[in-house]
Design a protein around this motif. Structure first.
Motif, PDB file in Angstrom:
ATOM      1  N   ALA A 161       5.690   7.338   2.981  1.00 16.29           N
ATOM      2  CA  ALA A 161       4.654   7.354   1.948  1.00 16.29           C
ATOM      3  C   ALA A 161       4.090   5.961   1.716  1.00 16.29           C
ATOM      4  O   ALA A 161       2.871   5.788   1.578  1.00 16.29           O
ATOM      5  CB  ALA A 161       5.216   7.922   0.647  1.00 16.29           C
ATOM      6  N   VAL A 162       4.951   4.953   1.698  1.00 17.35           N
ATOM      7  CA  VAL A 162       4.497   3.568   1.529  1.00 17.35           C
ATOM      8  C   VAL A 162       3.619   3.163   2.711  1.00 17.35           C
ATOM      9  O   VAL A 162       2.586   2.509   2.532  1.00 17.35           O
ATOM     10  CB  VAL A 162       5.696   2.611   1.360  1.00 17.35           C
ATOM     11  N   LYS A 163       4.012   3.551   3.918  1.00 17.97           N
ATOM     12  CA  LYS A 163       3.207   3.224   5.097  1.00 17.97           C
ATOM     13  C   LYS A 163       1.831   3.879   5.027  1.00 17.97           C
ATOM     14  O   LYS A 163       0.812   3.250   5.356  1.00 17.97           O
ATOM     15  CB  LYS A 163       3.947   3.642   6.370  1.00 17.97           C
ATOM     16  N   THR A 164       1.787   5.122   4.572  1.00 13.89           N
ATOM     17  CA  THR A 164       0.509   5.820   4.405  1.00 13.89           C
ATOM     18  C   THR A 164      -0.348   5.121   3.363  1.00 13.89           C
ATOM     19  O   THR A 164      -1.552   4.894   3.568  1.00 13.89           O
ATOM     20  CB  THR A 164       0.749   7.289   3.985  1.00 13.89           C
ATOM     21  N   GLN A 165       0.289   4.744   2.265  1.00 11.68           N
ATOM     22  CA  GLN A 165      -0.440   4.053   1.201  1.00 11.68           C
ATOM     23  C   GLN A 165      -0.947   2.692   1.680  1.00 11.68           C
ATOM     24  O   GLN A 165      -2.081   2.303   1.386  1.00 11.68           O
ATOM     25  CB  GLN A 165       0.473   3.896  -0.006  1.00 11.68           C
ATOM     26  N   GLN A 166      -0.139   1.975   2.438  1.00  5.46           N
ATOM     27  CA  GLN A 166      -0.550   0.672   2.948  1.00  5.46           C
ATOM     28  C   GLN A 166      -1.745   0.811   3.895  1.00  5.46           C
ATOM     29  O   GLN A 166      -2.667   0.001   3.855  1.00  5.46           O
ATOM     30  CB  GLN A 166       0.617  -0.022   3.674  1.00  5.46           C
ATOM     31  N   LYS A 167      -1.736   1.851   4.705  1.00  3.15           N
ATOM     32  CA  LYS A 167      -2.867   2.097   5.607  1.00  3.15           C
ATOM     33  C   LYS A 167      -4.139   2.337   4.801  1.00  3.15           C
ATOM     34  O   LYS A 167      -5.206   1.827   5.136  1.00  3.15           O
ATOM     35  CB  LYS A 167      -2.567   3.293   6.509  1.00  3.15           C
ATOM     36  N   GLN A 168      -4.021   3.103   3.722  1.00  3.91           N
ATOM     37  CA  GLN A 168      -5.177   3.352   2.860  1.00  3.91           C
ATOM     38  C   GLN A 168      -5.686   2.066   2.222  1.00  3.91           C
ATOM     39  O   GLN A 168      -6.886   1.836   2.138  1.00  3.91           O
ATOM     40  CB  GLN A 168      -4.813   4.377   1.781  1.00  3.91           C
ATOM     41  N   ILE A 169      -4.776   1.209   1.807  1.00  2.00           N
ATOM     42  CA  ILE A 169      -5.145  -0.078   1.208  1.00  2.00           C
ATOM     43  C   ILE A 169      -5.886  -0.942   2.230  1.00  2.00           C
ATOM     44  O   ILE A 169      -6.920  -1.530   1.921  1.00  2.00           O
ATOM     45  CB  ILE A 169      -3.907  -0.806   0.671  1.00  2.00           C
ATOM     46  N   GLU A 170      -5.353  -1.001   3.439  1.00  2.00           N
ATOM     47  CA  GLU A 170      -5.987  -1.796   4.492  1.00  2.00           C
ATOM     48  C   GLU A 170      -7.394  -1.270   4.808  1.00  2.00           C
ATOM     49  O   GLU A 170      -8.307  -2.060   5.040  1.00  2.00           O
ATOM     50  CB  GLU A 170      -5.127  -1.792   5.754  1.00  2.00           C
ATOM     51  N   GLU A 171      -7.553   0.044   4.830  1.00  3.91           N
ATOM     52  CA  GLU A 171      -8.859   0.623   5.100  1.00  3.91           C
ATOM     53  C   GLU A 171      -9.868   0.298   4.007  1.00  3.91           C
ATOM     54  O   GLU A 171     -11.056   0.137   4.261  1.00  3.91           O
ATOM     55  CB  GLU A 171      -8.739   2.135   5.285  1.00  3.91           C
ATOM     56  N   LEU A 172      -9.399   0.181   2.761  1.00  4.03           N
ATOM     57  CA  LEU A 172     -10.283  -0.138   1.654  1.00  4.03           C
ATOM     58  C   LEU A 172     -10.696  -1.612   1.651  1.00  4.03           C
ATOM     59  O   LEU A 172     -11.734  -1.959   1.095  1.00  4.03           O
ATOM     60  CB  LEU A 172      -9.616   0.199   0.317  1.00  4.03           C
ATOM     61  N   LYS A 173      -9.882  -2.458   2.276  1.00  2.00           N
ATOM     62  CA  LYS A 173     -10.224  -3.878   2.359  1.00  2.00           C
ATOM     63  C   LYS A 173     -11.389  -4.037   3.302  1.00  2.00           C
ATOM     64  O   LYS A 173     -12.217  -4.807   3.258  1.00  2.00           O
ATOM     65  CB  LYS A 173      -9.041  -4.702   2.862  1.00  2.00           C
TER      66      LYS A 173
END
Length: 79
Positions: free
Chosen positions: A67-79
């Motif tokens: 879940a953290v990895k999925t969330q981190q991917k979403q954060i990176e995409e928003l950057k």
């Protein structure tokens, strides 16, 4: 991530007087309700011969990591 979002953490006190033979810890506890976890991640819940359910808390860790990895991917995409 959706799996984790569907879990609900709770605080509770064991009724140690009623369940003296179970060896429950004293004081406020933090955890999940097994029946609720069973709806989301049934593989983490076991039921003993008396029908009592328990959660394999250690097995929640890999789900949290993903879940953290999925969330981190979403954060990176928003950057």
């Amino acid at each position: 991530l959706d799996t984790i979002l569907n879990l609900r953490g709770v605080t509770f006190d064991w009724d140690r007087e009623q369940w003296k033979d179970r060896g429950f810890a004293a004081g406020k506890q933090i955890g999940f309700i097994a029946q609720e976890v069973e709806q989301v991640l049934p593989e983490l819940v076991s039921t003993d011969s008396n029908g009592y359910k328990s959660v394999a808390y250690a097995n929640v860790v890999p789900v949290l990591v993903e879940a953290v990895k999925t969330q981190q991917k979403q954060i990176e995409e928003l950057k």
